[in-house]
Design a protein around this motif. Sequence first.
Motif, PDB file in Angstrom:
ATOM      1  N   GLN A   1       0.629  -1.388  -0.272  1.00  0.00           N
ATOM      2  CA  GLN A   1      -0.222   0.123   0.386  1.00  0.00           C
ATOM      3  C   GLN A   1       1.074   1.229  -0.193  1.00  0.00           C
TER       4      GLN A   1
ATOM      5  N   LYS B   1       0.869   3.768  -2.623  1.00  0.00           N
ATOM      6  CA  LYS B   1       0.899   5.687  -3.124  1.00  0.00           C
ATOM      7  C   LYS B   1       2.002   6.180  -3.053  1.00  0.00           C
TER       8      LYS B   1
ATOM      9  N   HIS C   1       2.087   7.113  -6.874  1.00  0.00           N
ATOM     10  CA  HIS C   1       1.148   7.883  -7.027  1.00  0.00           C
ATOM     11  C   HIS C   1       1.770   9.282  -6.844  1.00  0.00           C
ATOM     12  N   TRP C   2       1.770   9.544  -5.465  1.00  0.00           N
ATOM     13  CA  TRP C   2       2.989  11.073  -4.870  1.00  0.00           C
ATOM     14  C   TRP C   2       3.932  11.290  -6.217  1.00  0.00           C
TER      15      TRP C   2
ATOM     16  N   TYR D   1      -0.336  18.174  -4.402  1.00  0.00           N
ATOM     17  CA  TYR D   1      -0.196  17.641  -2.588  1.00  0.00           C
ATOM     18  C   TYR D   1      -0.032  18.508  -2.181  1.00  0.00           C
TER      19      TYR D   1
ATOM     20  N   ARG E   1      -8.184  18.964   0.053  1.00  0.00           N
ATOM     21  CA  ARG E   1      -9.386  17.754  -0.146  1.00  0.00           C
ATOM     22  C   ARG E   1      -9.969  17.789  -0.926  1.00  0.00           C
TER      23      ARG E   1
ATOM     24  N   MET F   1      -3.792  15.352  -2.475  1.00  0.00           N
ATOM     25  CA  MET F   1      -3.382  14.706  -2.119  1.00  0.00           C
ATOM     26  C   MET F   1      -2.398  15.115  -0.568  1.00  0.00           C
TER      27      MET F   1
ATOM     28  N   SER G   1      -8.418  11.416   6.236  1.00  0.00           N
ATOM     29  CA  SER G   1      -7.538  11.048   5.637  1.00  0.00           C
ATOM     30  C   SER G   1      -6.325  11.358   5.267  1.00  0.00           C
TER      31      SER G   1
ATOM     32  N   ASP H   1      -1.908  11.502   3.499  1.00  0.00           N
ATOM     33  CA  ASP H   1      -1.395  10.676   2.661  1.00  0.00           C
ATOM     34  C   ASP H   1       0.079  10.538   3.098  1.00  0.00           C
TER      35      ASP H   1
ATOM     36  N   ARG I   1       0.264   3.711  10.606  1.00  0.00           N
ATOM     37  CA  ARG I   1      -0.726   2.818   9.257  1.00  0.00           C
ATOM     38  C   ARG I   1      -1.658   2.097   9.659  1.00  0.00           C
TER      39      ARG I   1
ATOM     40  N   GLN J   1      -3.896   4.406   9.547  1.00  0.00           N
ATOM     41  CA  GLN J   1      -3.868   5.489   8.092  1.00  0.00           C
ATOM     42  C   GLN J   1      -3.555   4.459   6.911  1.00  0.00           C
TER      43      GLN J   1
ATOM     44  N   LEU K   1       0.604   4.852   4.706  1.00  0.00           N
ATOM     45  CA  LEU K   1       0.460   6.271   5.031  1.00  0.00           C
ATOM     46  C   LEU K   1       2.213   5.895   4.784  1.00  0.00           C
TER      47      LEU K   1
END
Length: 454
Positions: free
Chosen positions: A38, A42, A45-46, A120, A165, A170, A229, A231, A258, A261, A264
């Motif tokens: 996970q 993430k 994606h970042w 972000y 948000r 992010m 949430s 990130d 984690r 979240q 994370l």
Amino acid sequence: MSKSFLLGLLWLIFPATTLAQGEIHQRSTIYEAPKDEQVIKKLKHWQDLKFGVLMHWGLYSVPGIVESWSICDEDWVTRDTTCTYQQYKDWYWGLCNEFNPTKFNPNQWADILHRAGMKYMIFTTKHHDGFCMFDSKFTNFSIAKHAFKNHPQRDVLRHVLSAFRTKGFMIGEYFSKPDWHSQDYWWDVYPTKHGRNVNYDVNRWPWRWQRYKTFVFNQLEELLTNYGSVDILWLDGGWVNKDNNQDIDMPKIAQMGRAHQPGLIMVDRTIHGEFENYQTPERTIPDTQLNYPWESCITLSNDWGWVPNATWKSPHTVVNILAEIVAKGGNLVLGVGPTPQGLIEPEAEKRLIEIGQWLNRYGKAIYNTTTTPIYNDKQLWFTASKDGKTRYAIYALKDNETRPLSLRWRGNAPKSVQLLGTGQRLKMQKSGDVITVALPKTLKNEPFALQLNM
């Protein structure tokens, strides 16, 4: 001498170093990739987002000074010489009774920074001075319990994160591991002649340090359970670490974080290992491409927080910095400090909007791109699409420079070239590995990007 001037001087002297906030760290290439699927997802994606904002806002914003460093007793810090050190600290702590940002408008922040093309955000929940920008039940030293306490938005963090948000950002939370206001970090029994560090012997007073560890854990759990949430957890104050006899039990913090979240991203800045999921060179850019996740944190002005009469970077400068960073495989997080009244000031807004307008035209060369082996030729920075079918050439036009009539580079030889933003096909010539492209006469005098169809 201001801290920003000192940091600039040090950057000239030590160009291969990273300037962490208030200190110099020689960067190592050591990187430990996360194993949690996970987190990996993430983090990828970042990396695609490329451009974010780091917002410093706190007590230091009231007088417009550089973060909370002026209460540190290190030799490089300058202060008012008409008062004692204790008098200065008392004045600084007393700013909590003046910090009353009645124009606080996080929707304005989110709107401007979204229009700037940022994807972000990282918000300073607490800097080293210990003043919390959230309503913590573990301390009264917060914006929610002083001059701003009767305002309907007194729990500032909640409203900031909600606004961002809504714009699809992010979400990241900055948190200082040291807390100079805490009696379990800077204990008044002893003088603070330990610089930024804990001012008592942790081995002699283990129960007090354990109480500090519990305090840090509890505040982080508040941040990761009470505010929706999250990130990214961006931890500053790298001198608080196990090797420096200031162990705050990062494995326990990460496990808790984690659990609340999942996925994370942990950023334990300057502490290489499993809790530094990406590295954070400050106020500088690595000399070459790096093959692990990293983010240059660089200010829009010369300072992280708001200061009066700031010296600003131009939109062209920021775009050029962004192009170089992305070509080298990194992200840029740009420092923007709201005013003590709670707004992003017009001078910052103007520059941010111009950056966003450039990204509207040429962002395809920035967002969701990857690196290419030949990534630089003088003022040209090259990126690539993930499928390898397209490369991009970004020309970093300097301030007060007239754009060229044509471009020439070696390598990255395309089948055809288009101007990004308009799709206009450009005339191209090949001579061996040298590519020459004629530019339209109507092209604006600004940095620009070409699409290279491979």
